[in-house]
Design a protein around this motif. Structure first.
Motif, mmCIF file in Angstrom:
data_model
loop_
_atom_site.group_PDB
_atom_site.id
_atom_site.type_symbol
_atom_site.label_atom_id
_atom_site.label_comp_id
_atom_site.label_asym_id
_atom_site.label_seq_id
_atom_site.Cartn_x
_atom_site.Cartn_y
_atom_site.Cartn_z
ATOM 1 N N ASN A 41 48.114 62.121 36.615
ATOM 2 C CA ASN A 41 49.520 62.381 36.262
ATOM 3 C C ASN A 41 50.070 61.288 35.346
ATOM 4 N N GLY A 42 49.150 60.453 34.789
ATOM 5 C CA GLY A 42 49.558 59.469 33.785
ATOM 6 C C GLY A 42 50.116 58.178 34.347
ATOM 7 N N GLU A 43 49.929 57.924 35.635
ATOM 8 C CA GLU A 43 50.439 56.708 36.262
ATOM 9 C C GLU A 43 49.440 55.550 36.076
ATOM 10 N N LEU A 44 49.984 54.388 35.735
ATOM 11 C CA LEU A 44 49.149 53.201 35.507
ATOM 12 C C LEU A 44 48.791 52.497 36.812
ATOM 13 N N SER A 45 47.606 51.890 36.826
ATOM 14 C CA SER A 45 47.236 50.952 37.898
ATOM 15 C C SER A 45 46.437 49.822 37.251
ATOM 16 N N LEU A 46 46.455 48.665 37.885
ATOM 17 C CA LEU A 46 45.805 47.480 37.321
ATOM 18 C C LEU A 46 44.901 46.867 38.375
ATOM 19 N N LYS A 47 43.639 46.587 37.981
ATOM 20 C CA LYS A 47 42.669 46.046 38.945
ATOM 21 C C LYS A 47 41.800 44.987 38.277
ATOM 22 N N ILE A 48 41.479 43.941 39.026
ATOM 23 C CA ILE A 48 40.460 42.988 38.562
ATOM 24 C C ILE A 48 39.297 43.028 39.543
ATOM 25 N N ASN A 49 38.094 42.807 39.028
ATOM 26 C CA ASN A 49 36.887 42.734 39.850
ATOM 27 C C ASN A 49 36.204 41.392 39.613
ATOM 28 N N THR A 50 35.852 40.701 40.680
ATOM 29 C CA THR A 50 35.182 39.416 40.543
ATOM 30 C C THR A 50 34.276 39.165 41.742
ATOM 31 N N GLU A 51 33.210 38.410 41.532
ATOM 32 C CA GLU A 51 32.328 38.014 42.630
ATOM 33 C C GLU A 51 32.737 36.649 43.186
ATOM 34 N N PHE A 52 33.776 36.053 42.626
ATOM 35 C CA PHE A 52 34.247 34.741 43.043
ATOM 36 C C PHE A 52 35.503 34.899 43.899
ATOM 37 N N SER A 53 35.373 34.628 45.184
ATOM 38 C CA SER A 53 36.497 34.823 46.108
ATOM 39 C C SER A 53 37.684 33.937 45.746
ATOM 40 N N GLY A 54 37.397 32.731 45.234
ATOM 41 C CA GLY A 54 38.477 31.817 44.855
ATOM 42 C C GLY A 54 39.353 32.378 43.758
ATOM 43 N N LEU A 55 38.742 33.082 42.812
ATOM 44 C CA LEU A 55 39.511 33.695 41.726
ATOM 45 C C LEU A 55 40.354 34.853 42.247
ATOM 46 N N ALA A 56 39.771 35.660 43.135
ATOM 47 C CA ALA A 56 40.525 36.780 43.726
ATOM 48 C C ALA A 56 41.737 36.250 44.490
ATOM 49 N N ARG A 57 41.515 35.158 45.240
ATOM 50 C CA ARG A 57 42.607 34.567 46.016
ATOM 51 C C ARG A 57 43.688 34.018 45.084
ATOM 52 N N LYS A 58 43.247 33.373 43.996
ATOM 53 C CA LYS A 58 44.216 32.788 43.070
ATOM 54 C C LYS A 58 45.034 33.881 42.382
ATOM 55 N N TYR A 59 44.388 34.931 41.934
ATOM 56 C CA TYR A 59 45.084 36.030 41.254
ATOM 57 C C TYR A 59 46.095 36.665 42.207
ATOM 58 N N PHE A 60 45.665 36.901 43.450
ATOM 59 C CA PHE A 60 46.566 37.451 44.477
ATOM 60 C C PHE A 60 47.800 36.562 44.632
ATOM 61 N N THR A 61 47.572 35.236 44.687
ATOM 62 C CA THR A 61 48.671 34.281 44.875
ATOM 63 C C THR A 61 49.609 34.255 43.671
ATOM 64 N N VAL A 73 43.536 44.379 48.336
ATOM 65 C CA VAL A 73 42.279 43.652 48.180
ATOM 66 C C VAL A 73 41.175 44.410 48.909
ATOM 67 N N VAL A 74 40.095 44.716 48.167
ATOM 68 C CA VAL A 74 38.944 45.423 48.739
ATOM 69 C C VAL A 74 37.702 44.565 48.521
ATOM 70 N N ILE A 75 36.927 44.372 49.596
ATOM 71 C CA ILE A 75 35.684 43.588 49.508
ATOM 72 C C ILE A 75 34.514 44.535 49.716
ATOM 73 N N SER A 76 33.564 44.524 48.773
ATOM 74 C CA SER A 76 32.389 45.401 48.864
ATOM 75 C C SER A 76 31.156 44.620 48.430
ATOM 76 N N ASN A 77 29.997 45.216 48.616
ATOM 77 C CA ASN A 77 28.755 44.586 48.182
ATOM 78 C C ASN A 77 28.567 44.798 46.685
ATOM 79 N N SER A 78 28.179 43.746 45.995
ATOM 80 C CA SER A 78 27.970 43.834 44.560
ATOM 81 C C SER A 78 26.760 44.699 44.246
ATOM 82 N N THR A 79 26.884 45.537 43.224
ATOM 83 C CA THR A 79 25.758 46.380 42.794
ATOM 84 C C THR A 79 24.848 45.631 41.829
ATOM 85 N N LEU A 80 25.288 44.477 41.348
ATOM 86 C CA LEU A 80 24.514 43.719 40.358
ATOM 87 C C LEU A 80 23.640 42.648 40.989
#
Length: 320
Positions: A41-61, A73-80
């Motif tokens: 329906n044309g609605e925007l969403s914004l997401k970042i993906n990182t394997e570094f928990s410190g960066l995820a925490r900083k971005y959240f803050t 915040v979603v934590i999953s197993n990396s496919t890479l």
């Protein structure tokens, strides 16, 4: 833990105190590892993906501190990479996503401007904001080699335009980076140790900077010692080689014509060398009466070498 991880852990804990620097760091994180999605329906969403928990925490803050927005915040197993976790931090509310994108100048007239050059982004006008952006870019897409192994700091960009912009921004901060192409990526890098020290200072990583400098100083001292040892070894080898050659010449003269046929000056040097095969030229000079300087001894040894060469030529002609 790698040195690169130590640096990132240190700068991940830094929260800028002013809004414009916070926006600059958010801009870097979103630009390098962010994804903007449009729903059906044309609605925007914004997401970042990182394997570094410190960066995820900083971005959240940073998002919470600046916009009072609660991110998902979603934590999953990396496919890479096996045994690595992937941290996804999302702003799913369209109005909130637009608010963030508008603040970091990636949204204009309610339209996403993903092709807008970073160089024209007004968030990056101030020097302090450029430092914050540089820190965010390194956190998102950078790495640094353990200084014990070598000197190399890099940030990976997806396009040449991004690499050129980042290079220019770093030059504004008195850094002198270069660009290389690696597969389909464009890498902005620094290899000079003093420049890397400056970069760590710009990113406000004093603990890592001190560690880096300590290693750099110790390596410099080791290199100086090695250079001196190599130089002394080369000099010793050169002295030994010259001494052996001189002994051969003098022995030949002694056997073919006798040292007593030489002038008294040459005979004195020849006998001194025969009796002291390991002595330096300076030491030989002190053994002769009257004493000679290094150049005087060297001059007489060259004369002995010329006499030996003449004797060898004489033997060659007689046997030829």
């Amino acid at each position: 833990m790698t040195f690169s991880s130590e640096v990132k852990n240190e700068i991940a804990r830094i929260i800028p105190t002013v809004r414009h620097c916070i926006l600059a760091e958010i801009l870097a994180i979103v630009y390098f590892i962010g994804t903007v999605s449009l729903s059906q329906n044309g609605e925007l969403s914004l997401k970042i993906n990182t394997e570094f928990s410190g960066l995820a925490r900083k971005y959240f803050t940073l998002i919470k501190k600046t916009f009072n927005i609660n991110t998902d915040v979603v934590i999953s197993n990396s496919t890479l990479v096996k045994r690595k976790r992937l941290y996804s931090v999302s702003i799913v509310d369209a109005a909130e996503a637009k608010e963030v994108l508008k603040a970091i100048k990636l949204l204009k007239n309610q339209e996403l401007v993903d092709d807008l050059p970073l160089g024209s982004n007004t968030v990056l006008l101030n020097s302090c904001c450029k430092k914050a952006f540089f820190r965010g870019a390194f956190l998102s897409s950078g790495s640094i080699t353990d200084p014990e192994k070598g000197y190399h700091l890099e940030i990976v960009c997806s396009t040449m335009d991004d690499a050129l912009f980042l290079k220019e921004l770093m030059e504004d901060l008195s850094l002198l980076p270069k660009i290389t192409v690696r597969k389909k990526a464009y890498v902005v890098y620094i290899k000079d140790s003093e420049q890397i020290s400056l970069a760590l200072g710009l990113m406000e990583a004093p603990t890592s900077l001190m560690s880096f400098e300590n290693i750099r100083i110790l390596k410099g001292m080791r290199n100086d010692v090695n250079r001196k040892v190599n130089c002394e070894t080369a000099n010793i080898n050169k002295t030994v080689s010259a001494s052996l050659s001189q002994l051969e010449d003098i022995q030949l003269i002694k056997e073919m014509m006798g040292l007593d046929k030489l002038t008294s000056n040459l005979e004195a040097v020849a006998n001194a060398r025969l009796e002291n095969p390991d002595a330096s030229l300076v030491e030989l000079g002190k053994m002769i009466s009257p004493q000679l300087g290094k150049s005087g001894v060297n001059h007489r040894l060259r004369k002995l070498s010329n006499i030996a060469s003449q004797l060898r030529e004489q033997v060659r002609r007689e046997n030829g």
